[in-house]
Write an enzyme that holds these catalytic residues in place. Sequence first.
Site: not given
Ligand code: S5P
Length: 272
Positions: A91, A93, A96
Amino acid sequence: MAHRQTYAQRAAKHPNPAAKALLETIERKKTNLCVSVDVTKSDDFLKVIDLVGPYVCMVKTHVDIIEDFAPTLIERLQELSVNHDFVIFEDRKFADIGNTVALQYAAGVHKIASWAHLTNAHPVPGPGIVSGLAAVGRPLGRGLLLLAEMSTKGSLATGAYTEAAVRMAREHRDFVVGFIAQRRMESVATESVDPEEDFLILTPGVGLDTRGDGMGQQYRTPKEVITEAGCDVIIVGRGIYGKGDNVDVQAVQAQAERYRAEGWAAYLARIQ
Ligand code: S5P
């Protein structure tokens, strides 16, 4: 529409190797659960992955938060991926210019392209970000997800931005295999829709016991995400392992099976 078909039907005709492998794994293991392993120590990272491995189609990593990172960690991760049969999604993200993201993807300490089947990018720089990542990832059979929406309160990825993300993906279907989003995208920016397009929708912000984390994260249930919003994969982090230290083996396994069962039941309800 893709989400009316089974994962197996979609796997059979998906042109991208990483997307195909993910769909096949989902079908084979009867799980649409991806666990996001957001812990900072290598030992905890490997332990959580080993525990959740049997219950997941995919493991999502943030490799840059591991404080004792060493290249051997990637070898262990790859062994777990083979032994437990799951796909790896870093992940990262990316956000750039094309030249920079190509270097970040291929090189540096982490060499993400060499081990992550899937990674993701913010569409904010425009289509050059996809071209840069594709130059590295496509020859390796990798796939890219664009962040078309986010799970967080006050996200700016809405409306015209989300539509532009979908158009960008449609122009690069050999490498962009789907979206990080909160709903299906077929009805977004509909002027050039190929009925054969099959973008995977991977959805974070999933929790059964709480609706938020006090830092902007918003949670929905697997039923809301898979049955009602038509998404394909639930991404769950802290709902499964809490803080990720002092890992309680039975609790982590029980939560992983709980989310797996909920996610799969929500899928069966959708395709019936
Ligand atoms: O919109 C997003 C996109 C991502 S990739 N919202 C998110 O929360 N994430 C990722 O999903 C975030 O970086 C984290 O690694 C995971 C959610 O984690 P949780 O502990 O809240 O379930």
